[in-house]
Scaffold this active site. Structure first.
Site, PDB file in Angstrom:
ATOM      1  N   GLU A  70      45.645 -25.566  31.091  1.00 28.89           N
ATOM      2  CA  GLU A  70      47.057 -25.399  31.490  1.00 28.89           C
ATOM      3  C   GLU A  70      47.244 -25.360  32.995  1.00 28.89           C
ATOM      4  O   GLU A  70      48.251 -25.841  33.518  1.00 28.89           O
ATOM      5  CB  GLU A  70      47.639 -24.110  30.874  1.00 28.89           C
ATOM      6  CG  GLU A  70      47.866 -24.166  29.378  1.00 28.89           C
ATOM      7  CD  GLU A  70      46.672 -23.751  28.534  1.00 28.89           C
ATOM      8  OE1 GLU A  70      45.546 -23.693  29.082  1.00 28.89           O
ATOM      9  OE2 GLU A  70      46.855 -23.507  27.331  1.00 28.89           O
ATOM     10  N   GLY A 119      46.793 -24.987  23.744  1.00 30.45           N
ATOM     11  CA  GLY A 119      47.246 -24.416  22.474  1.00 30.45           C
ATOM     12  C   GLY A 119      46.306 -24.738  21.322  1.00 30.45           C
ATOM     13  O   GLY A 119      46.250 -23.990  20.341  1.00 30.45           O
ATOM     14  N   GLU A 126      43.871 -22.161  21.456  1.00 30.32           N
ATOM     15  CA  GLU A 126      44.534 -20.896  21.110  1.00 30.32           C
ATOM     16  C   GLU A 126      44.726 -20.760  19.597  1.00 30.32           C
ATOM     17  O   GLU A 126      44.534 -19.684  19.045  1.00 30.32           O
ATOM     18  CB  GLU A 126      45.866 -20.784  21.864  1.00 30.32           C
ATOM     19  CG  GLU A 126      45.628 -20.549  23.362  1.00 30.32           C
ATOM     20  CD  GLU A 126      46.890 -20.667  24.196  1.00 30.32           C
ATOM     21  OE1 GLU A 126      47.610 -21.666  24.062  1.00 30.32           O
ATOM     22  OE2 GLU A 126      47.159 -19.743  24.980  1.00 30.32           O
ATOM     23  N   ALA A 152      49.566 -27.995  23.310  1.00 32.60           N
ATOM     24  CA  ALA A 152      51.000 -28.144  23.040  1.00 32.60           C
ATOM     25  C   ALA A 152      51.416 -29.553  23.467  1.00 32.60           C
ATOM     26  O   ALA A 152      50.784 -30.160  24.340  1.00 32.60           O
ATOM     27  CB  ALA A 152      51.769 -27.090  23.810  1.00 32.60           C
TER      28      ALA A 152
HETATM   29  N1  CAA Z   1      50.567 -33.607  24.523  1.00 33.00           N
HETATM   30  C1  CAA Z   1      51.090 -34.839  24.320  1.00 33.00           C
HETATM   31  N2  CAA Z   1      50.345 -35.957  24.253  1.00 33.00           N
HETATM   32  C2  CAA Z   1      49.008 -35.822  24.399  1.00 33.00           C
HETATM   33  C3  CAA Z   1      48.399 -34.582  24.616  1.00 33.00           C
HETATM   34  C4  CAA Z   1      49.233 -33.432  24.682  1.00 33.00           C
HETATM   35  N3  CAA Z   1      48.750 -32.196  24.854  1.00 33.00           N
HETATM   36  N4  CAA Z   1      47.071 -34.770  24.741  1.00 33.00           N
HETATM   37  C5  CAA Z   1      46.860 -36.092  24.589  1.00 33.00           C
HETATM   38  N5  CAA Z   1      48.023 -36.731  24.382  1.00 33.00           N
HETATM   39  C6  CAA Z   1      48.230 -38.167  24.171  1.00 33.00           C
HETATM   40  C7  CAA Z   1      48.036 -38.958  25.449  1.00 33.00           C
HETATM   41  O1  CAA Z   1      49.210 -38.937  26.232  1.00 33.00           O
HETATM   42  C8  CAA Z   1      47.723 -40.337  24.900  1.00 33.00           C
HETATM   43  O2  CAA Z   1      48.926 -40.937  24.497  1.00 33.00           O
HETATM   44  P1  CAA Z   1      49.179 -42.517  24.868  1.00 33.00           P
HETATM   45  O3  CAA Z   1      48.094 -43.245  24.114  1.00 33.00           O
HETATM   46  O4  CAA Z   1      50.545 -42.751  24.340  1.00 33.00           O
HETATM   47  O5  CAA Z   1      49.006 -42.626  26.345  1.00 33.00           O
HETATM   48  C9  CAA Z   1      46.928 -40.018  23.628  1.00 33.00           C
HETATM   49  O6  CAA Z   1      47.207 -38.664  23.307  1.00 33.00           O
HETATM   50  C10 CAA Z   1      45.425 -40.156  23.828  1.00 33.00           C
HETATM   51  O7  CAA Z   1      45.071 -39.368  24.950  1.00 33.00           O
HETATM   52  P2  CAA Z   1      44.221 -39.918  26.195  1.00 33.00           P
HETATM   53  O8  CAA Z   1      44.445 -41.386  26.358  1.00 33.00           O
HETATM   54  O9  CAA Z   1      44.512 -39.049  27.361  1.00 33.00           O
HETATM   55  O10 CAA Z   1      42.744 -39.689  25.621  1.00 33.00           O
HETATM   56  P3  CAA Z   1      41.436 -39.402  26.466  1.00 33.00           P
HETATM   57  O11 CAA Z   1      40.323 -39.447  25.479  1.00 33.00           O
HETATM   58  O12 CAA Z   1      41.356 -40.275  27.657  1.00 33.00           O
HETATM   59  O13 CAA Z   1      41.606 -37.892  26.997  1.00 33.00           O
HETATM   60  C11 CAA Z   1      42.159 -35.547  26.808  1.00 33.00           C
HETATM   61  C12 CAA Z   1      41.639 -36.835  26.094  1.00 33.00           C
HETATM   62  C13 CAA Z   1      41.138 -35.091  27.853  1.00 33.00           C
HETATM   63  C14 CAA Z   1      42.274 -34.495  25.698  1.00 33.00           C
HETATM   64  C15 CAA Z   1      43.513 -35.823  27.476  1.00 33.00           C
HETATM   65  O14 CAA Z   1      44.380 -36.456  26.526  1.00 33.00           O
HETATM   66  C16 CAA Z   1      44.205 -34.593  27.970  1.00 33.00           C
HETATM   67  O15 CAA Z   1      43.861 -34.090  29.011  1.00 33.00           O
HETATM   68  N6  CAA Z   1      45.237 -34.104  27.220  1.00 33.00           N
HETATM   69  C17 CAA Z   1      46.035 -32.983  27.627  1.00 33.00           C
HETATM   70  C18 CAA Z   1      45.286 -31.676  27.416  1.00 33.00           C
HETATM   71  C19 CAA Z   1      46.120 -30.505  27.900  1.00 33.00           C
HETATM   72  O16 CAA Z   1      46.464 -30.404  29.058  1.00 33.00           O
HETATM   73  N7  CAA Z   1      46.419 -29.561  26.990  1.00 33.00           N
HETATM   74  C20 CAA Z   1      47.171 -28.357  27.308  1.00 33.00           C
HETATM   75  C21 CAA Z   1      48.605 -28.547  26.950  1.00 33.00           C
HETATM   76  S1  CAA Z   1      49.598 -27.179  27.499  1.00 33.00           S
HETATM   77  C22 CAA Z   1      49.439 -26.002  26.310  1.00 33.00           C
HETATM   78  O17 CAA Z   1      48.754 -26.154  25.330  1.00 33.00           O
HETATM   79  C23 CAA Z   1      50.249 -24.744  26.565  1.00 33.00           C
HETATM   80  C24 CAA Z   1      49.903 -23.545  25.724  1.00 33.00           C
HETATM   81  O18 CAA Z   1      49.043 -22.776  26.034  1.00 33.00           O
HETATM   82  C25 CAA Z   1      50.629 -23.257  24.529  1.00 33.00           C
END
Ligand code: CAA
Length: 258
Positions: free
Chosen positions: A132, A109, A112, A65
């Site tokens: 999460e 998500g 999911e 998400a």
């Molecule tokens: N939401 C918003 N932006 C996101 C994102 C997310 N879930 N995941 C990645 N991005 C963005 C980053 O902020 C970054 O943006 P900027 O370039 O503007 O900084 C861009 O995507 C590239 O990401 P990274 O620089 O972090 O890339 P990476 O290769 O170093 O890492 C990653 C990749 C491990 C996937 C890391 O981006 C990450 O940990 N993302 C979040 C994953 C996460 O926590 N997902 C769960 C969300 S909560 C959810 O989904 C709730 C539910 O159950 C419904």
């Protein structure tokens, strides 16, 4: 139909939906989930379409998400919107077969929605996780339930409590994905599988999907009875007559989806 956050392509009997927010690794924003719902509605009503492939980019199927969008949400807003179910449920309600073709990250998500699809074909680069817990929340779109059904309590609990990602290979061993395919071949293979399914009798395909899904909702005895009733009803279709006649006559069947 054109969209801001995804691409919907129709290729003869199948549709390919490609999540397309590369700058944020296909984070699932409100717009994206609404558009995904609309794209699926379009495919549901298009009689030419017999199966759908849902995919992302090579780097990410979807990284969850959209954290930027939800970080300031209040409890009241989350409750009133019934966050996160509404438009996401279009995937689990979709009646035609839908295959997730996953490369790169399928997190939160993202994992999911892949699990809401009928099965997951993964590239050897895919990574699955429910991170999460590291954001101070828990999965909210079925992760605790579908992951547990798919891979069992021990592994699901470990992934959900620690946020550990698993590789495509580990996901296949655990039963989360049906097959691992070299990254360069994933899309073609997913489209080939979808086209094969779309070529079978649609009533039978939909009934088969409904019967398998029943296994998650009911007892074995009720599920077997449900299956038998559907099986018997296939004998009311023209496609059953055609399928069996073609076998006996040693030719390819021509299914009319009737
Ligand atoms: N939401 C918003 N932006 C996101 C994102 C997310 N879930 N995941 C990645 N991005 C963005 C980053 O902020 C970054 O943006 P900027 O370039 O503007 O900084 C861009 O995507 C590239 O990401 P990274 O620089 O972090 O890339 P990476 O290769 O170093 O890492 C990653 C990749 C491990 C996937 C890391 O981006 C990450 O940990 N993302 C979040 C994953 C996460 O926590 N997902 C769960 C969300 S909560 C959810 O989904 C709730 C539910 O159950 C419904």
């Amino acid at each position: 139909m054109t969209f801001e956050t995804l691409i919907l392509e129709k290729k003869a009997t199948i549709a390919v939906i490609t999540l397309n927010r590369p700058a944020v690794l296909n984070a699932l924003s409100n717009t994206l989930t609404k558009e995904l719902g609309a794209a699926l509605q379009d495919c549901a009503h298009d009689e030419a379409i017999g199966a759908v492939v849902l995919t992302g980019s090579e780097k990410a199927f979807a990284a969850g998400a959209d954290i930027g969008e939800m970080k300031d949400k209040t409890y009241t807003e989350a409750y009133l919107e019934d966050f996160i179910t509404t438009s996401w449920e279009e995937i689990s309600k979709f009646r035609k077969p839908i295959i997730a073709a996953v490369s790169g990250f399928a997190l939160g998500g993202g994992n999911e929605i892949a699990m809401m699809c009928d099965f997951i074909l993964a590239s050897d680069t895919a990574k699955f996780g429910q991170p999460e817990i590291s954001l101070g929340i828990i999965p909210g779109a079925g992760g605790t339930q579908r992951l547990t059904h798919a891979i069992g309590k021990a592994k699901a609990m470990e992934m959900i409590l620690t946020g550990r990602m698993i590789s495509a290979e580990e996901a296949e061993k655990a039963g989360l994905v049906s097959r691992v395919i070299p990254a360069a071949e994933l899309q073609a293979e997913a489209e080939k599988v979808a086209t094969k399914i779309a070529g079978f009798s649609r009533p039978s395909v939909l009934m088969a999907k409904e019967a398998v899904n029943k296994a998650f909702e009911t007892t074995l005895a009720e599920g077997v009875k449900f299956e038998r009733r559907l099986f018997q009803s296939t004998f009311a279709t023209e496609d059953q007559k055609e399928g069996m006649a073609a076998f006996v006559e040693k030719r390819k069947p021509v299914f009319k989806h009737r």
